[in-house]
Design a protein around this motif. Structure first.
Motif, PDB file in Angstrom:
ATOM      1  N   LEU A 262      50.846  17.236 -13.515  1.00 55.74           N
ATOM      2  CA  LEU A 262      51.515  16.195 -14.296  1.00 55.74           C
ATOM      3  C   LEU A 262      52.405  16.753 -15.291  1.00 55.74           C
ATOM      4  O   LEU A 262      53.604  16.297 -15.384  1.00 55.74           O
ATOM      5  CB  LEU A 262      50.589  15.413 -15.024  1.00 55.74           C
ATOM      6  CG  LEU A 262      50.861  14.159 -15.945  1.00 55.74           C
ATOM      7  CD1 LEU A 262      51.656  13.299 -15.074  1.00 55.74           C
ATOM      8  CD2 LEU A 262      49.620  13.388 -16.437  1.00 55.74           C
ATOM      9  N   GLN A 263      52.271  18.127 -15.897  1.00 59.57           N
ATOM     10  CA  GLN A 263      53.331  18.525 -16.776  1.00 59.57           C
ATOM     11  C   GLN A 263      54.673  18.836 -16.167  1.00 59.57           C
ATOM     12  O   GLN A 263      55.725  18.695 -16.710  1.00 59.57           O
ATOM     13  CB  GLN A 263      52.819  19.755 -17.385  1.00 59.57           C
ATOM     14  CG  GLN A 263      53.325  20.400 -18.472  1.00 59.57           C
ATOM     15  CD  GLN A 263      54.394  21.433 -18.245  1.00 59.57           C
ATOM     16  OE1 GLN A 263      54.481  21.979 -17.247  1.00 59.57           O
ATOM     17  NE2 GLN A 263      54.981  22.036 -19.360  1.00 59.57           N
ATOM     18  N   ARG A 266      57.514  16.326 -16.063  1.00 65.13           N
ATOM     19  CA  ARG A 266      58.446  16.020 -17.280  1.00 65.13           C
ATOM     20  C   ARG A 266      59.213  17.359 -17.941  1.00 65.13           C
ATOM     21  O   ARG A 266      58.971  18.334 -17.473  1.00 65.13           O
ATOM     22  CB  ARG A 266      57.317  15.752 -18.506  1.00 65.13           C
ATOM     23  CG  ARG A 266      56.338  14.772 -17.970  1.00 65.13           C
ATOM     24  CD  ARG A 266      55.306  14.772 -18.969  1.00 65.13           C
ATOM     25  NE  ARG A 266      54.448  13.556 -18.832  1.00 65.13           N
ATOM     26  CZ  ARG A 266      53.223  13.500 -19.344  1.00 65.13           C
ATOM     27  NH1 ARG A 266      52.849  14.182 -20.457  1.00 65.13           N
ATOM     28  NH2 ARG A 266      52.654  12.299 -19.248  1.00 65.13           N
ATOM     29  N   PRO A 274      50.367  17.182 -21.021  1.00 68.17           N
ATOM     30  CA  PRO A 274      49.725  15.512 -20.901  1.00 68.17           C
ATOM     31  C   PRO A 274      48.440  15.570 -21.709  1.00 68.17           C
ATOM     32  O   PRO A 274      47.592  16.800 -21.823  1.00 68.17           O
ATOM     33  CB  PRO A 274      49.473  15.464 -19.488  1.00 68.17           C
ATOM     34  CG  PRO A 274      49.410  16.665 -18.806  1.00 68.17           C
ATOM     35  CD  PRO A 274      50.293  17.692 -19.731  1.00 68.17           C
ATOM     36  N   GLU A 278      45.776  10.988 -20.135  1.00 64.31           N
ATOM     37  CA  GLU A 278      46.941  10.867 -19.098  1.00 64.31           C
ATOM     38  C   GLU A 278      46.477  11.590 -17.770  1.00 64.31           C
ATOM     39  O   GLU A 278      46.825  11.389 -16.725  1.00 64.31           O
ATOM     40  CB  GLU A 278      48.056  11.462 -19.730  1.00 64.31           C
ATOM     41  CG  GLU A 278      48.836  10.677 -20.806  1.00 64.31           C
ATOM     42  CD  GLU A 278      50.168  11.316 -21.512  1.00 64.31           C
ATOM     43  OE1 GLU A 278      50.938  10.688 -21.609  1.00 64.31           O
ATOM     44  OE2 GLU A 278      49.819  12.553 -21.840  1.00 64.31           O
TER      45      GLU A 278
END
Ligand code: RIB
Length: 294
Positions: A262-263, A266, A274, A278
Motif C-alpha cells: 500500500l505504501q 503513494r 499507511p 488502511e
C-alpha cells in the motif's frame, strides 16, 4: 513490549524526473517536495502505526525541529533524540515515472551519536523488547552490544549495505534484514557460512525468511507502484511491531507485505506509510485469503 529504534532521522528531498540521470547527466525535475525520512524514522513510524510503543534514539541538527515535532505527532517517544551541532541528515531522492529511485544520503547529525547517550536511550529496555538497527548512524555495533546486554531481540537492517559492518555486528543480533541486492552481496561475502536468521525482502516478488529452524515465503499483493522509497522500512516497521505483538513470523510477514504494497502506491516516505486500519481495508478489498489480518 516495546520497540527501541536506534536509527536515522533525515530530511528527504524528493525530485520527480522523467528518468534517473546517468553519470555526467543533468536532468530537470518536474516537481520537488520535502518530507521526513531516514530508514530509522520510517521504521519507527511504521512500527507505531502498526500498534507498538516506540522509543527512538538518535540525533538531529539545529535545523531538525520540524522532523522532531513530526515524530512526536506520530506518538513516538523522542526523549532520547539529541541535538547536535551538525545539520540534520538529508537524502536527495530522484524518482522516475516507474516509481524507481536513486538516493544520495548525507548522514550529518546521524553520525554524531555517543556511547553515553545510547546507553541512556536503552536504559529502560527489558528482556525481549525489540531493538531495531540500521546503518545510517554511527556506533551501530556499540548499540547492538548494549541491546544484547539488556537481552533484547535485535533486528538489524543491513542498509546501506557494507559487509564489514555486517561482520562486526553478527554476534550481537538475532535477525538480519536485507533486500535482494544486499542478499546477493551477503552471499558473495559469506557463502554458505552465513548462519543467522535472514529476512529477505524482494519488492513485488515477495519476501522470505530463512533460518535453521524454519523457512517461510510470502507473496506481495499486486499493485501499481508510484514511488518505492521507504517500502522496505514500512515492511520492517510493521514486521517488528507484529512480532512485538506476539504474531508468528509468517503472520508478521503477511501483514508487513500488505503495508509495504500500500505504501508504494503513494508518493513519499514516512507520510506514505499507511495506518493499520488502511492496511486492513486494503487487505479486505484485495480478496486475498490470509488469516494474519483478521
Ligand atoms: O529507505 C528510505 C530512506 O532511505 C529514505 O527516507 C531516505 O532518507 C534514505 O535514507
Amino acid at each position: 513490549m516495546t520497540i527501541f529504534n536506534f536509527g536515522s532521522i533525515v530530511i528527504d528531498n524528493f525530485y520527480k524526473t522523467p528518468r534517473i540521470p546517468v553519470p555526467g547527466e543533468s536532468v530537470r525535475a518536474d516537481s520537488f517536495k520535502k518530507g521526513l525520512g531516514g530508514k530509522g524514522a520510517n521504521q519507527s513510524i511504521a512500527a507505531k502505526k502498526a500498534g507498538s510503543d516506540v522509543f527512538h534514539i538518535g540525533a538531529v541538527g539545529p535545523d531538525g525541529n520540524r522532523e522532531l515535532e513530526l515524530m512526536k505527532k506520530h506518538g513516538i517517544n523522542v526523549d532520547h533524540v539529541n541535538y547536535s551541532n551538525l545539520n540534520t541528515g538529508h537524502a536527495n531522492i530522484t524518482i522516475d515515472p516507474a516509481g524507481e529511485n536513486a538516493i544520495t544520503f548525507y548522514a550529518g547529525a546521524n553520525d554524531t551519536q555517543t556511547l553515553e547517550r545510547i546507553k541512556k536511550g536503552f536504559e529502560n529496555a527489558k528482556p525481549k523488547d525489540i531493538c531495531l538497527l540500521q546503518n545510517e548512524v554511527n556506533l551501530v555495533l556499540e548499540a547492538a552490544k548494549i541491546a544484547k546486554s539488556h537481552k533484547m531481540k535485535v533486528i538489524y537492517s543491513a542498509a546501506p549495505f557494507d559487509v564489514s559492518h555486517v561482520r562486526k555486528v553478527l554476534n550481537f543480533i538475532d535477525l538480519v534484514v536485507v533486500n535482494e541486492t544486499e542478499y546477493a552481496l551477503l552471499l558473495k561475502a559469506f557463502g554458505k557460512c552465513f548462519n543467522k536468521p535472514l529476512l529477505i525482502t524482494n519488492g513485488s516478488k515477495g519476501s522470505c525468511y530463512l533460518s535453521n529452524a524454519e523457512n517461510f515465503r510470502v507473496k506481495s499483493p499486486t499493485v501499481q507502484p508510484v514511488d518505492t522509497t521507504g517500502a522496505g522500512d514500512t515492511y520492517l516497521g510493521y514486521f517488528a511491531s507484529n512480532l512485538d505483538q506476539k504474531k508468528s513470523v509468517n503472520d508478521a510477514m503477511e501483514i508487513a507485505s500488505f503495508a509495504a504494497a500500500l505504501q508504494v502506491t503513494r508518493y513519499g516516505t514516512s507520510e506514505a506509510i499507511p495506518r493499520l486500519s488502511e492496511v486492513k481495508m486494503f487487505w479486505k478489498k484485495s480478496g486475498i485469503q490470509t488469516l494474519a489480518l483478521h
